[in-house]
Motif scaffolding. Structure first.
Motif, PDB file in Angstrom:
ATOM      1  N   LYS A 213       0.552  -1.095  -0.130  1.00 48.13           N
ATOM      2  CA  LYS A 213       0.136   0.038  -0.010  1.00 48.13           C
ATOM      3  C   LYS A 213       0.742   1.170  -0.064  1.00 48.13           C
ATOM      4  O   LYS A 213       0.517   2.229  -0.586  1.00 48.13           O
ATOM      5  N   ASP A 214       2.119   1.107   0.609  1.00 45.79           N
ATOM      6  CA  ASP A 214       2.787   2.467   0.796  1.00 45.79           C
ATOM      7  C   ASP A 214       4.115   1.820   1.164  1.00 45.79           C
ATOM      8  O   ASP A 214       4.477   0.914   1.687  1.00 45.79           O
ATOM      9  N   ILE A 215       5.131   2.775   0.684  1.00 46.65           N
ATOM     10  CA  ILE A 215       6.792   2.589   1.121  1.00 46.65           C
ATOM     11  C   ILE A 215       7.055   3.860   1.700  1.00 46.65           C
ATOM     12  O   ILE A 215       6.766   5.078   1.445  1.00 46.65           O
ATOM     13  N   MET A 216       7.354   3.749   2.972  1.00 46.27           N
ATOM     14  CA  MET A 216       7.484   4.937   3.980  1.00 46.27           C
ATOM     15  C   MET A 216       8.951   5.065   4.361  1.00 46.27           C
ATOM     16  O   MET A 216       9.633   4.100   4.704  1.00 46.27           O
ATOM     17  N   HIS A 217       9.182   6.327   4.973  1.00 51.56           N
ATOM     18  CA  HIS A 217      10.474   6.524   5.716  1.00 51.56           C
ATOM     19  C   HIS A 217      10.154   6.324   7.460  1.00 51.56           C
ATOM     20  O   HIS A 217       9.118   6.976   7.663  1.00 51.56           O
ATOM     21  N   ASP A 218      10.876   5.692   7.714  1.00 55.57           N
ATOM     22  CA  ASP A 218      10.643   5.409   9.052  1.00 55.57           C
ATOM     23  C   ASP A 218      11.863   6.111   9.985  1.00 55.57           C
ATOM     24  O   ASP A 218      12.969   6.005   9.907  1.00 55.57           O
ATOM     25  N   PRO A 219      11.621   7.406  10.923  1.00 51.77           N
ATOM     26  CA  PRO A 219      12.528   8.195  11.457  1.00 51.77           C
ATOM     27  C   PRO A 219      13.520   7.142  12.340  1.00 51.77           C
ATOM     28  O   PRO A 219      13.148   6.358  12.965  1.00 51.77           O
ATOM     29  N   GLY A 220      14.670   7.364  12.182  1.00 48.89           N
ATOM     30  CA  GLY A 220      15.866   6.582  12.928  1.00 48.89           C
ATOM     31  C   GLY A 220      16.146   5.337  12.467  1.00 48.89           C
ATOM     32  O   GLY A 220      17.032   4.930  12.814  1.00 48.89           O
ATOM     33  N   ARG A 221      15.622   5.014  11.269  1.00 46.44           N
ATOM     34  CA  ARG A 221      15.934   3.903  10.536  1.00 46.44           C
ATOM     35  C   ARG A 221      16.567   4.197   9.000  1.00 46.44           C
ATOM     36  O   ARG A 221      16.058   5.036   8.385  1.00 46.44           O
ATOM     37  N   GLY A 222      17.650   3.600   8.521  1.00 46.79           N
ATOM     38  CA  GLY A 222      18.259   3.983   7.397  1.00 46.79           C
ATOM     39  C   GLY A 222      17.496   3.340   6.106  1.00 46.79           C
ATOM     40  O   GLY A 222      17.461   3.962   4.844  1.00 46.79           O
ATOM     41  N   ALA A 223      16.809   2.286   6.377  1.00 48.96           N
ATOM     42  CA  ALA A 223      16.044   1.687   5.205  1.00 48.96           C
ATOM     43  C   ALA A 223      14.666   2.183   5.235  1.00 48.96           C
ATOM     44  O   ALA A 223      14.127   2.365   6.458  1.00 48.96           O
TER      45      ALA A 223
END
Length: 265
Positions: free
Chosen positions: A54-64
């Motif tokens: 459904k979505d590809i998100m940025h996770d704060p504190g995670r590089g991937a």
């Protein structure tokens, strides 16, 4: 008791505060959640389950980046949303398949038993059903080296170069974790490092022990910045004294040709 002695008693070394202290806890308010594979069920063991990204998100504190994947619930009229590691080549709207009979395609989740030797995988389980333990950082991947049919085990080469033997029933995602090459660009300025660690935890900037006062660190004090004692320390040392090379087997420069994990076996 003079005020200087009171100050020395009250002052705590940073190492002793990193246990039960709100100062050094991870900053999790803006995080998207734990990134795991699906809980293993009958459908995955016998066939496959289809999900849609459904979505590809940025996770704060995670590089991937993180992929939000939606599955139909097998037992109730509802949808289950899982957060999974995004692999290179994933896109929104893509179907991914999890299970024993899933095809060998980027993003799919299969037991290692069904993965050929030489395949690149990521987010590999250490034990069956633990939902992912190895090769989860940005740009990381593990390589399937060999299968032992008699013992029911598979040998992997991990991102560190070391080799590991796991059960052939553990699951893994096919492909390389997205976000590779992140560390190739230098941070260049302190402001970027500040924001990088502000969403992780309070671990920056790091002040050297020799730059501190004797009450603040075992290596502190002296007219020149020097340690003044052995830098190695026992694993059984109390917190506060446990600084430097903890439980070191050897110290000094690494001389000669560097042996990687794949060269040792």
């Amino acid at each position: 008791m003079c005020s200087e002695h009171v100050y020395m008693i009250l002052l705590r070394i940073t190492g002793t505060k990193e246990g039960k202290s709100p100062i050094f806890k991870a900053h999790i308010r803006t995080r998207k959640g734990a990134v795991k594979l699906r809980s293993i069920d009958y459908a995955e063991r016998r066939g496959y389950v289809r999900g849609v990204i459904k979505d590809i998100m940025h996770d704060p504190g995670r590089g991937a980046p993180v992929a939000k994947v939606q599955f139909l619930n097998a037992y109730r009229y509802k949808r289950d949303t899982e957060l999974m590691v995004a692999t290179e080549g994933m896109y929104t709207g893509q179907f991914i398949y999890c299970g024993k009979k899933a095809t060998l395609t980027i993003g799919n989740v299969l037991p290692l038993r069904g993965v050929p030797e030489g395949t690149i995988v990521c987010n590999v389980e250490a034990k069956v059903g633990d939902r992912g333990a190895f090769a989860r950082g940005s740009g990381c991947f593990a390589v399937v080296i060999s299968h032992d049919e008699d013992k029911g085990t598979t040998r992997l080469r991990l991102p560190s170069g070391g080799k590991k033997t796991v059960k052939s029933d553990v699951r893994a995602q096919i492909g390389v974790v997205a976000g590779g090459g992140r560390t190739d660009k230098p941070l260049l300025k302190a402001g970027r490092a500040y924001h990088k660690y502000a969403v992780k935890r309070n671990c920056w900037p790091k002040i050297r022990g020799v730059a501190k006062n004797p009450v603040e660190h075992p290596f502190g004090g002296g007219n020149h910045q020097h340690i003044g004692r052995p830098s190695t320390v026992s694993k059984a040392a109390p917190s506060g004294r446990k600084v430097g090379l903890i439980g070191a087997r050897r110290t000094g420069r690494l001389r000669g040709v560097k042996k990687l994990g794949q060269d040792r076996d």
